[in-house]
Each structure stands twice: as structure tokens, then as C-alpha cells.
Motif scaffolding. Structure first.
Motif, PDB file in Angstrom:
ATOM      1  N   VAL A   1      17.776  48.948  27.261  1.00  7.00           N
ATOM      2  CA  VAL A   1      18.572  47.612  26.844  1.00  7.00           C
ATOM      3  C   VAL A   1      20.445  47.722  27.591  1.00  7.00           C
ATOM      4  CG1 VAL A   1      20.094  47.020  25.375  1.00  7.00           C
ATOM      5  CG2 VAL A   1      17.132  48.086  24.074  1.00  7.00           C
ATOM      6  N   VAL A   2      19.864  46.801  28.793  1.00  9.23           N
ATOM      7  CA  VAL A   2      21.560  47.026  29.127  1.00  9.23           C
ATOM      8  C   VAL A   2      23.120  45.399  28.847  1.00  9.23           C
ATOM      9  CG1 VAL A   2      21.719  45.726  31.600  1.00  9.23           C
ATOM     10  CG2 VAL A   2      19.787  47.116  31.208  1.00  9.23           C
ATOM     11  N   GLY A   3      23.630  45.649  29.173  1.00  5.63           N
ATOM     12  CA  GLY A   3      24.929  44.908  29.212  1.00  5.63           C
ATOM     13  C   GLY A   3      25.672  45.362  27.839  1.00  5.63           C
ATOM     14  N   SER A   4      25.590  44.355  26.972  1.00  8.97           N
ATOM     15  CA  SER A   4      27.133  45.480  25.460  1.00  8.97           C
ATOM     16  C   SER A   4      27.061  44.904  24.465  1.00  8.97           C
ATOM     17  CB  SER A   4      28.138  44.343  26.183  1.00  8.97           C
ATOM     18  OG  SER A   4      27.790  43.102  25.780  1.00  8.97           O
ATOM     19  N   ARG A   5      27.364  45.726  23.347  1.00 10.40           N
ATOM     20  CA  ARG A   5      27.045  45.990  21.847  1.00 10.40           C
ATOM     21  C   ARG A   5      27.170  44.752  21.426  1.00 10.40           C
ATOM     22  NH1 ARG A   5      28.132  49.959  17.873  1.00 10.40           N
ATOM     23  NH2 ARG A   5      29.391  50.941  20.191  1.00 10.40           N
ATOM     24  N   THR A   6      26.007  44.743  20.046  1.00 13.30           N
ATOM     25  CA  THR A   6      24.936  43.761  19.900  1.00 13.30           C
ATOM     26  C   THR A   6      26.318  42.736  19.278  1.00 13.30           C
ATOM     27  OG1 THR A   6      23.528  44.708  18.203  1.00 13.30           O
ATOM     28  CG2 THR A   6      22.677  43.657  20.922  1.00 13.30           C
ATOM     29  N   PHE A   7      25.965  42.320  18.244  1.00 16.26           N
ATOM     30  CA  PHE A   7      27.034  41.554  16.860  1.00 16.26           C
ATOM     31  C   PHE A   7      26.564  42.233  15.897  1.00 16.26           C
ATOM     32  CE2 PHE A   7      28.182  38.746  13.901  1.00 16.26           C
ATOM     33  CZ  PHE A   7      28.993  38.194  13.974  1.00 16.26           C
ATOM     34  N   GLY A   8      25.290  42.529  15.075  1.00 19.97           N
ATOM     35  CA  GLY A   8      25.816  43.887  14.225  1.00 19.97           C
ATOM     36  C   GLY A   8      25.729  43.303  13.058  1.00 19.97           C
ATOM     37  N   LYS A   9      24.417  42.037  12.808  1.00 14.08           N
ATOM     38  CA  LYS A   9      24.058  41.436  11.599  1.00 14.08           C
ATOM     39  C   LYS A   9      22.006  42.161  11.054  1.00 14.08           C
ATOM     40  CE  LYS A   9      24.122  37.151   8.752  1.00 14.08           C
ATOM     41  NZ  LYS A   9      22.469  37.567   8.333  1.00 14.08           N
ATOM     42  N   GLY A  10      22.572  43.121   9.692  1.00 12.20           N
ATOM     43  CA  GLY A  10      20.975  42.995   9.624  1.00 12.20           C
ATOM     44  C   GLY A  10      21.204  43.183   8.706  1.00 12.20           C
ATOM     45  N   THR A  11      21.507  41.843   7.937  1.00 10.11           N
ATOM     46  CA  THR A  11      21.498  41.772   6.398  1.00 10.11           C
ATOM     47  C   THR A  11      20.359  40.432   5.770  1.00 10.11           C
ATOM     48  OG1 THR A  11      23.315  40.167   6.259  1.00 10.11           O
ATOM     49  CG2 THR A  11      23.289  42.813   5.355  1.00 10.11           C
ATOM     50  N   VAL A  12      19.863  40.782   5.211  1.00  9.79           N
ATOM     51  CA  VAL A  12      18.927  39.696   5.071  1.00  9.79           C
ATOM     52  C   VAL A  12      18.714  38.971   3.157  1.00  9.79           C
ATOM     53  CG1 VAL A  12      16.034  39.253   3.813  1.00  9.79           C
ATOM     54  CG2 VAL A  12      16.711  41.151   5.249  1.00  9.79           C
ATOM     55  N   GLN A  13      18.885  37.549   3.409  1.00 13.67           N
ATOM     56  CA  GLN A  13      19.394  36.350   2.263  1.00 13.67           C
ATOM     57  C   GLN A  13      18.135  35.970   1.814  1.00 13.67           C
ATOM     58  OE1 GLN A  13      21.435  36.555   5.446  1.00 13.67           O
ATOM     59  NE2 GLN A  13      22.417  38.175   3.879  1.00 13.67           N
ATOM     60  N   GLN A  14      18.589  35.456   0.586  1.00 16.12           N
ATOM     61  CA  GLN A  14      17.000  34.945   0.137  1.00 16.12           C
ATOM     62  C   GLN A  14      17.662  33.739  -0.593  1.00 16.12           C
ATOM     63  OE1 GLN A  14      14.196  35.718  -0.933  1.00 16.12           O
ATOM     64  NE2 GLN A  14      13.108  33.841  -1.544  1.00 16.12           N
ATOM     65  N   PRO A  15      16.261  32.658  -0.251  1.00 14.74           N
ATOM     66  CA  PRO A  15      17.312  31.656  -0.388  1.00 14.74           C
ATOM     67  C   PRO A  15      16.856  30.629  -1.639  1.00 14.74           C
ATOM     68  CG  PRO A  15      15.697  30.947   1.357  1.00 14.74           C
ATOM     69  CD  PRO A  15      15.756  32.467   0.840  1.00 14.74           C
ATOM     70  N   SER A  16      17.670  30.277  -2.550  1.00  9.25           N
ATOM     71  CA  SER A  16      17.194  29.476  -4.315  1.00  9.25           C
ATOM     72  C   SER A  16      17.566  28.355  -4.239  1.00  9.25           C
ATOM     73  CB  SER A  16      18.260  30.504  -5.457  1.00  9.25           C
ATOM     74  OG  SER A  16      17.583  31.576  -5.358  1.00  9.25           O
ATOM     75  N   ARG A  17      16.492  27.116  -4.716  1.00 10.10           N
ATOM     76  CA  ARG A  17      16.693  25.632  -5.004  1.00 10.10           C
ATOM     77  C   ARG A  17      17.199  25.288  -6.275  1.00 10.10           C
ATOM     78  NH1 ARG A  17      16.325  21.910  -0.804  1.00 10.10           N
ATOM     79  NH2 ARG A  17      14.309  22.324  -0.085  1.00 10.10           N
TER      80      ARG A  17
END
Length: 363
Positions: free
Chosen positions: A293-309
Motif C-alpha cells: 500500500v502506497v500513498g498517505s493515511r486514509t480517511f478512517g471510517k469503519g462504522t456500519v449504519q442500519q437503515p430503517s424505513r
């Protein structure tokens, strides 16, 4: 299932609205919806203000509320198709709004619009007096106009020629999220901008081209459908784990199908705009020692959301858990650290080629 965070963005140069881009909007990572969108247990219809208060009270950074129309538009973008007339616009330092790109065979191209034409009016309003983002929104349609078959009126002029009044009918355009090109010494670079529907198949097709090494460019990739990210991993791994996430109190394992290419030298490019599903993919390839892996540190979003109607058709997303890479790492809040950092201003493409040369190439 969506592990995406498609953020509102604009280029500093004033160029907006790539004809092959789906609409970009704020979103959060969604837990799987394979069984359909669940209904809100309370059966209530919440106002936007009530929903925002509920999310704020729980400290849910990634929770979100969508009206029924907003969610339909967002979901349409993830399908890889969106309504439009097939042109991009940009605004120069002189304030003039010009056509920068035209989609071949799209409505704008069929009407004879070409790059360099000046966009004078959209509807009854002068284009130069509108923010470029508003021009793009009107080209794609707003509210009931945001559908194939709706019309938009434009006034354009080429050079010092006559002003042309045109009425264009919007069509569904395919977003181009995967591009491939050959670099030096037979190296194939595959750029994936987001994981919308069909991306895994497009990557698989791109890999059929002759190549001695691969650069998978995930810079600026805002995430998307996790099944597409896992499918992409399946082309680069001979089966095995891609990651996991929490679901209804348990853990769901994400596994790549067997039969992928696990031998060709591979470099993955990342940056601060690499998010969500893209981080999961890069983390899996890193954990499995499949890629550098080459480049710079990634954003850092590792959460999961549940959608409800909700009862009125709106959708409320709330965080229900985190995803982890195969080694058990959570990237939420920290991001992924590259194996080979790129210095500020460094030519990252050239760095990727040097890293690949060090790995050797397949003959």
C-alpha cells in the motif's frame, strides 16, 4: 449493503459535473439490506428536526436522515446510473461558464454541443450568475425533474457564433467508476472511484488485459457497496477473508470467492480521500500480504449504519457497529497507514512503479 461515505466535493479549479459521475451527496455506511429495508419498530413518522435530535442525543456521528425522495436519489447513484444530459461545465477566472466535457452519444452530443461552447442560460437564468454547483444540479434535474424523460432548456454559443436555444431531454447515464490504462513496462493501472453496482465485474474485465503488474488506484474512492469491494478482492485474492462486521449482535465474515489472481505484483494507491469500503479492501490486501500500500493515511471510517424505513417513507440510518480487516484491525478514526508513505508533492504514480519494480514483474 453499503460501506460508503460519498461527500459533497468540488474542484478548486471550478470544474464540476463530470458527465460520468453519479451525484455526490452526504451519506453513511449502511448495514446489509438483503432482506429489504426494515421498517421503523415504532412505526412513527419523524420530522427531519426530530430525527436530527435523535441522532445528536445518541452522539451518532455517522447517522443520517433522508426524505423518501433523497434516499431514492442516493440509491439510484449507487446503482451506477443517474439522469442527466451528458455534459460537464467549468468556470474560468473570467467567470465564464463553459462546457468542459460531453458524453458521446448523450443528449448534449446529439444536439451538437461540444467542449469549449459557452453555456449562457439554463432555463431563464444566466448561467454565469449561478454557482457552478447549482448549474450542475439543474442539468441533472431537481425534485420531480430528476428522472429520465424530463426536459431542460439551455442557451449555448460557440465562439462568436449565434446563440442556440436547445431543449434537451434527460436520459439515464451510466457512471464510469472504473478506468484502466497501461503504464511503463506493461504495468496495468486500474482506477476505481467508487464501489457502485457492477464495479467488481468491470475490474475483473480490466484484469483480462495483458499486464506484468497492477496498480490499483483507490485514491479519492469514497466507498459504496461492500459486495462490490469484496468482489473486487476476489479478483486479486485466491479466496479467503476480506474482513468482518457486526450484525445483530453477531459477526458476519466477508470472504472473497476462490480463483482470483494471487501472484501478480500489486500496489494499492491510497490517500486521505480513500474511505469505507475502499479502506476495507486496501486493509484486506495489506493484511493478507497481497499488496504493498502506497500513498498517505486514509480517511478512517469503519462504522456500519442500519437503515430503517419510517412510516412516511423517509429513511433513518443509525450506527450499529464497526467493520474490521482480516487481522482484526478497526480503521475507524485512525485510517490505514501505507506501507510506503509518499512525501508531500511526490509523484505517487512514479513511486508506485518503483515499488512494483522492486517486487519484480510477472513475465
Amino acid at each position: 449493503m453499503v460501506f460508503g461515505a460519498v461527500l459533497l466535493a468540488g474542484a478548486a479549479t471550478g470544474a464540476w459535473g463530470d458527465p460520468n459521475d453519479p451525484p455526490r451527496r452526504a451519506s453513511a455506511d449502511l448495514a446489509p439490506a438483503s432482506a429489504g429495508l426494515p421498517a421503523d419498530p415504532s412505526g412513527k413518522a419523524l420530522s427531519e428536526q426530530q430525527a436530527e435530535h435523535l441522532l445528536a442525543a445518541g452522539g451518532d456521528r455517522w447517522g443520517a436522515y433522508y426524505s423518501a425522495q433523497e434516499y431514492a436519489e442516493f440509491s439510484q447513484g449507487l446503482d451506477g446510473r443517474y439522469p442527466g444530459v451528458g455534459l460537464s461545465v467549468g468556470r474560468g477566472e473570467d467567470g465564464v461558464t463553459e462546457v468542459s466535457q460531453v458524453t458521446p452519444a448523450g443528449p448534449a452530443a446529439q444536439a451538437g454541443i461540444a467542449p469549449g461552447d459557452r453555456l449562457l442560460r439554463i432555463g431563464q437564468d444566466q448561467a454565469d450568475r449561478l454557482p457552478v454547483t447549482e448549474v450542475v444540479a439543474r442539468l441533472r434535474g431537481q425534485g420531480d425533474e430528476r428522472r429520465a424523460g424530463s426536459e431542460v432548456t439551455l442557451a449555448v454559443r460557440r465562439g462568436d457564433g449565434e446563440v442556440r436555444e436547445l431543449r434537451l431531454k434527460r436520459v439515464l447515464l451510466d457512471s464510469r467508476q472504473v478506468t484502466a490504462e497501461h503504464l511503463d513496462r506493461g504495468v496495468l493501472r486500474i482506477t476505481v472511484r467508487a464501489f457502485t453496482s457492477g464495479v467488481a465485474d468491470q475490474v475483473r474485465a480490466a484484469l483480462r488485459a495483458p499486464h506484468t503488474g497492477v496498480v490499483l488506484d483507490l485514491r479519492g474512492n469514497s466507498g459504496g457497496l461492500v459486495d462490490e469491494a469484496v468482489g473486487t478482492a476476489g479478483s486479486l485474492l485466491d479466496g479467503g477473508p476480506v474482513g468482518s462486521y457486526q450484525e445483530r449482535g453477531g459477526t458476519r465474515e466477508l470472504t472473497a470467492p476462490p480463483g482470483g489472481d494471487g501472484r501478480t505484483p500489486l500496489v494499492v494507491l491510497v490517500d486521505g480521500g480513500t474511505m469505507s469500503a475502499a479502506e476495507l479492501l486496501a486493509g484486506a490486501l495489506q493484511d493478507r500480504s497481497r499488496a504493498v500500500v502506497v500513498g498517505s493515511r486514509t480517511f478512517g471510517k469503519g462504522t456500519v449504519q442500519q437503515p430503517s424505513r419510517l412510516a412516511d417513507g423517509a429513511v433513518l440510518e443509525m450506527t450499529v457497529g464497526r467493520y474490521h480487516t482480516p487481522s482484526g484491525r478497526s480503521l475507524d478514526g485512525t485510517g490505514l497507514t501505507p506501507d510506503v508513505p509518499a512525501a508531500a508533492g511526490e509523484d505517487t504514480d512514479a513511486l508506485a512503479l518503483r515499488v512494483l519494480a522492486g517486487l519484480g514483474t510477472r513475465s
